[in-house]
Motif scaffolding. Structure first.
Motif, PDB file in Angstrom:
ATOM      1  N   MET A   1       0.855  -1.186   0.000  1.00  0.00           N
ATOM      2  CA  MET A   1       0.000   0.000   0.000  1.00  0.00           C
ATOM      3  C   MET A   1       0.884   1.226   0.000  1.00  0.00           C
ATOM      4  O   MET A   1       1.841   1.292   0.759  1.00  0.00           O
ATOM      5  CB  MET A   1      -0.921  -0.016   1.219  1.00  0.00           C
ATOM      6  N   GLU A   2       0.571   2.208  -0.772  1.00  0.00           N
ATOM      7  CA  GLU A   2       1.413   3.381  -0.946  1.00  0.00           C
ATOM      8  C   GLU A   2       0.858   4.556  -0.155  1.00  0.00           C
ATOM      9  O   GLU A   2      -0.320   4.890  -0.257  1.00  0.00           O
ATOM     10  CB  GLU A   2       1.497   3.756  -2.431  1.00  0.00           C
ATOM     11  N   GLY A   3       1.719   5.195   0.648  1.00  0.00           N
ATOM     12  CA  GLY A   3       1.283   6.376   1.370  1.00  0.00           C
ATOM     13  C   GLY A   3       1.151   7.571   0.448  1.00  0.00           C
ATOM     14  O   GLY A   3       0.306   8.429   0.635  1.00  0.00           O
ATOM     15  N   THR A   4       2.021   7.625  -0.547  1.00  0.00           N
ATOM     16  CA  THR A   4       1.966   8.689  -1.549  1.00  0.00           C
ATOM     17  C   THR A   4       2.104   8.065  -2.923  1.00  0.00           C
ATOM     18  O   THR A   4       2.623   6.957  -3.056  1.00  0.00           O
ATOM     19  CB  THR A   4       3.113   9.701  -1.344  1.00  0.00           C
ATOM     20  N   PRO A   5       1.637   8.733  -3.969  1.00  0.00           N
ATOM     21  CA  PRO A   5       1.764   8.153  -5.315  1.00  0.00           C
ATOM     22  C   PRO A   5       3.221   7.893  -5.664  1.00  0.00           C
ATOM     23  O   PRO A   5       4.103   8.675  -5.331  1.00  0.00           O
ATOM     24  CB  PRO A   5       1.159   9.258  -6.210  1.00  0.00           C
ATOM     25  N   HIS A   6       3.482   6.745  -6.300  1.00  0.00           N
ATOM     26  CA  HIS A   6       4.853   6.409  -6.676  1.00  0.00           C
ATOM     27  C   HIS A   6       5.339   7.337  -7.785  1.00  0.00           C
ATOM     28  O   HIS A   6       4.560   7.819  -8.603  1.00  0.00           O
ATOM     29  CB  HIS A   6       4.947   4.953  -7.132  1.00  0.00           C
ATOM     30  N   VAL A  64      -4.619  -3.873  -0.697  1.00  0.00           N
ATOM     31  CA  VAL A  64      -5.597  -2.993  -1.344  1.00  0.00           C
ATOM     32  C   VAL A  64      -6.805  -3.815  -1.772  1.00  0.00           C
ATOM     33  O   VAL A  64      -6.713  -5.024  -2.006  1.00  0.00           O
ATOM     34  CB  VAL A  64      -4.982  -2.282  -2.562  1.00  0.00           C
ATOM     35  N   GLU A  65      -7.940  -3.159  -1.854  1.00  0.00           N
ATOM     36  CA  GLU A  65      -9.175  -3.865  -2.177  1.00  0.00           C
ATOM     37  C   GLU A  65      -9.439  -3.952  -3.668  1.00  0.00           C
ATOM     38  O   GLU A  65     -10.177  -4.826  -4.122  1.00  0.00           O
ATOM     39  CB  GLU A  65     -10.349  -3.176  -1.473  1.00  0.00           C
ATOM     40  N   GLU A  66      -8.840  -3.045  -4.445  1.00  0.00           N
ATOM     41  CA  GLU A  66      -9.127  -3.038  -5.880  1.00  0.00           C
ATOM     42  C   GLU A  66      -8.496  -4.239  -6.582  1.00  0.00           C
ATOM     43  O   GLU A  66      -7.418  -4.689  -6.223  1.00  0.00           O
ATOM     44  CB  GLU A  66      -8.613  -1.744  -6.515  1.00  0.00           C
ATOM     45  N   VAL A  67      -9.212  -4.759  -7.565  1.00  0.00           N
ATOM     46  CA  VAL A  67      -8.722  -5.892  -8.350  1.00  0.00           C
ATOM     47  C   VAL A  67      -8.905  -5.561  -9.832  1.00  0.00           C
ATOM     48  O   VAL A  67     -10.017  -5.272 -10.268  1.00  0.00           O
ATOM     49  CB  VAL A  67      -9.501  -7.181  -8.005  1.00  0.00           C
ATOM     50  N   PRO A  68      -7.825  -5.603 -10.647  1.00  0.00           N
ATOM     51  CA  PRO A  68      -6.443  -5.827 -10.194  1.00  0.00           C
ATOM     52  C   PRO A  68      -5.880  -4.591  -9.532  1.00  0.00           C
ATOM     53  O   PRO A  68      -6.325  -3.474  -9.810  1.00  0.00           O
ATOM     54  CB  PRO A  68      -5.712  -6.138 -11.494  1.00  0.00           C
ATOM     55  N   PRO A  69      -4.892  -4.752  -8.644  1.00  0.00           N
ATOM     56  CA  PRO A  69      -4.308  -3.593  -7.957  1.00  0.00           C
ATOM     57  C   PRO A  69      -3.458  -2.770  -8.904  1.00  0.00           C
ATOM     58  O   PRO A  69      -3.079  -3.223  -9.987  1.00  0.00           O
ATOM     59  CB  PRO A  69      -3.448  -4.244  -6.864  1.00  0.00           C
ATOM     60  N   GLU A  70      -3.140  -1.547  -8.493  1.00  0.00           N
ATOM     61  CA  GLU A  70      -2.299  -0.682  -9.317  1.00  0.00           C
ATOM     62  C   GLU A  70      -0.904  -1.275  -9.471  1.00  0.00           C
ATOM     63  O   GLU A  70      -0.295  -1.220 -10.545  1.00  0.00           O
ATOM     64  CB  GLU A  70      -2.199   0.707  -8.690  1.00  0.00           C
ATOM     65  N   LEU A  71      -0.368  -1.829  -8.381  1.00  0.00           N
ATOM     66  CA  LEU A  71       0.932  -2.494  -8.394  1.00  0.00           C
ATOM     67  C   LEU A  71       0.773  -3.928  -7.921  1.00  0.00           C
ATOM     68  O   LEU A  71      -0.205  -4.253  -7.239  1.00  0.00           O
ATOM     69  CB  LEU A  71       1.918  -1.782  -7.454  1.00  0.00           C
ATOM     70  N   VAL A 105       7.410  -5.820  -8.859  1.00  0.00           N
ATOM     71  CA  VAL A 105       7.134  -4.390  -8.998  1.00  0.00           C
ATOM     72  C   VAL A 105       8.062  -3.761 -10.038  1.00  0.00           C
ATOM     73  O   VAL A 105       7.623  -2.983 -10.895  1.00  0.00           O
ATOM     74  CB  VAL A 105       7.291  -3.674  -7.646  1.00  0.00           C
ATOM     75  N   ALA A 106       9.351  -4.115  -9.986  1.00  0.00           N
ATOM     76  CA  ALA A 106      10.314  -3.529 -10.919  1.00  0.00           C
ATOM     77  C   ALA A 106       9.965  -3.858 -12.366  1.00  0.00           C
ATOM     78  O   ALA A 106       9.976  -2.988 -13.246  1.00  0.00           O
ATOM     79  CB  ALA A 106      11.724  -4.016 -10.584  1.00  0.00           C
ATOM     80  N   PHE A 107       9.633  -5.106 -12.627  1.00  0.00           N
ATOM     81  CA  PHE A 107       9.353  -5.484 -14.011  1.00  0.00           C
ATOM     82  C   PHE A 107       7.930  -5.119 -14.431  1.00  0.00           C
ATOM     83  O   PHE A 107       7.640  -5.054 -15.626  1.00  0.00           O
ATOM     84  CB  PHE A 107       9.662  -6.969 -14.210  1.00  0.00           C
ATOM     85  N   TYR A 108       7.078  -4.863 -13.461  1.00  0.00           N
ATOM     86  CA  TYR A 108       5.783  -4.256 -13.786  1.00  0.00           C
ATOM     87  C   TYR A 108       6.013  -2.864 -14.378  1.00  0.00           C
ATOM     88  O   TYR A 108       5.435  -2.502 -15.408  1.00  0.00           O
ATOM     89  CB  TYR A 108       4.915  -4.171 -12.530  1.00  0.00           C
ATOM     90  N   PHE A 109       6.884  -2.092 -13.718  1.00  0.00           N
ATOM     91  CA  PHE A 109       7.217  -0.776 -14.252  1.00  0.00           C
ATOM     92  C   PHE A 109       7.881  -0.904 -15.618  1.00  0.00           C
ATOM     93  O   PHE A 109       7.641  -0.101 -16.522  1.00  0.00           O
ATOM     94  CB  PHE A 109       8.157  -0.030 -13.294  1.00  0.00           C
ATOM     95  N   GLY A 110       8.747  -1.928 -15.768  1.00  0.00           N
ATOM     96  CA  GLY A 110       9.403  -2.139 -17.042  1.00  0.00           C
ATOM     97  C   GLY A 110       8.401  -2.357 -18.162  1.00  0.00           C
ATOM     98  O   GLY A 110       8.542  -1.804 -19.265  1.00  0.00           O
TER      99      GLY A 110
END
Length: 255
Positions: A1-6, A64-71, A105-110
């Motif tokens: 869970m992110e406290g601030t946007p990445h 997080v509750e959303e599916v799929p999650p942002e990350l 997470v890293a390769f998601y960004f990739g």
């Protein structure tokens, strides 16, 4: 869970910086902040996850509750196994899943930023140059090579539990620079230097030596640490007869 946007990352180097920040947070949770982390993972609570944040902090929170999650999400329900196994085994298991999450997470960004084969390879090479969270937590980070028996014997005083001075201005119990390197007469000097630099790592954050940094060695596990990582200053080190790192102190306290 992110406290601030990445932060928006567009290059392998930016994604790697995000990776390093999250990794540093996870290492803190499982080493220097391990008591706080242990208490927060109450098995009576709902499914909890360990999150590493880009600003080198960490948090234990619900997924997080959303599916799929942002990350990609970390391993779910790490708190349920806390009291069902040895603490060191539980921490090691959390560390393994944390490594998997960091890569995800890293390769998601990739993928999100359209990295090609060369960019993905560069990203992985930068990541692979760092020890894993699991290696740091279990103490399997490579230690400096012993190039000289005489140097090794003089660098650590068994009676006082503190290292000797490497220079007249350097405090006992600390290491300010990598151990001197011997020339390789067979022509492999450059390769030997690279091996030794990569092997000299902080037992807390896993980063390499850097010039003019304050380091201290644990007299129990004999791992080296940045002073800032274990909250020890040169002045404080002068008055320590036997230094025990946070991991060794916690283990002894619970025996």
């Amino acid at each position: 869970m992110e406290g601030t946007p990445h932060p928006v990352s567009r290059t392998p180097e930016e994604v790697f910086n995000d990776f390093k920040g999250r990794r540093a947070g996870l290492v803190k949770a499982l080493t220097t902040d391990v008591d706080k982390f242990y208490q927060m993972c109450d098995p009576d609570k709902e499914n909890l996850c360990l999150y590493g944040l880009p600003n080198e902090t960490w948090e234990v929170n619900l997924p997080v509750e959303e599916v799929p999650p942002e990350l990609p999400e970390p391993a779910l329900g790490i708190n349920f196994a806390r009291d069902g196994m040895q603490e060191k085994d539980w921490l090691s298991l959390v560390a393994v899943h944390s490594d998997s999450w960091l890569l995800a997470v890293a390769f998601y960004f990739g993928a999100r930023f359209g990295f090609g084969k060369a960019e993905r390879k560069r990203l992985f090479q930068m990541i692979n140059d760092l020890p894993t969270v699991f290696e740091v937590v279990t103490g399997n980070v490579k230690q400096p090579k012993d190039n000289s028996g005489a140097q090794n014997n003089s660098s650590k005083s068994k009676s006082s539990g503190k290292t000797s001075r490497q220079s007249e201005s350097q405090p006992k119990g600390v290491k300010m620079s990598p151990p001197p390197k011997e020339e390789n007469e067979s022509g492999g000097e450059e390769e030997e230097e690279e091996d030794e630099q990569g092997a000299t790592l902080c037992g807390a954050c896993g980063d390499n030596y850097a010039n003019d940094e304050f380091w201290i060695c644990c007299d129990i596990c004999e791992r080296w640490f940045h002073g800032k990582c274990v909250k020890i200053t040169p002045a404080k080190a002068e008055h320590i007869k036997q230094y025990k790192c946070p991991s060794c102190s916690n283990k002894r306290a619970r025996v």
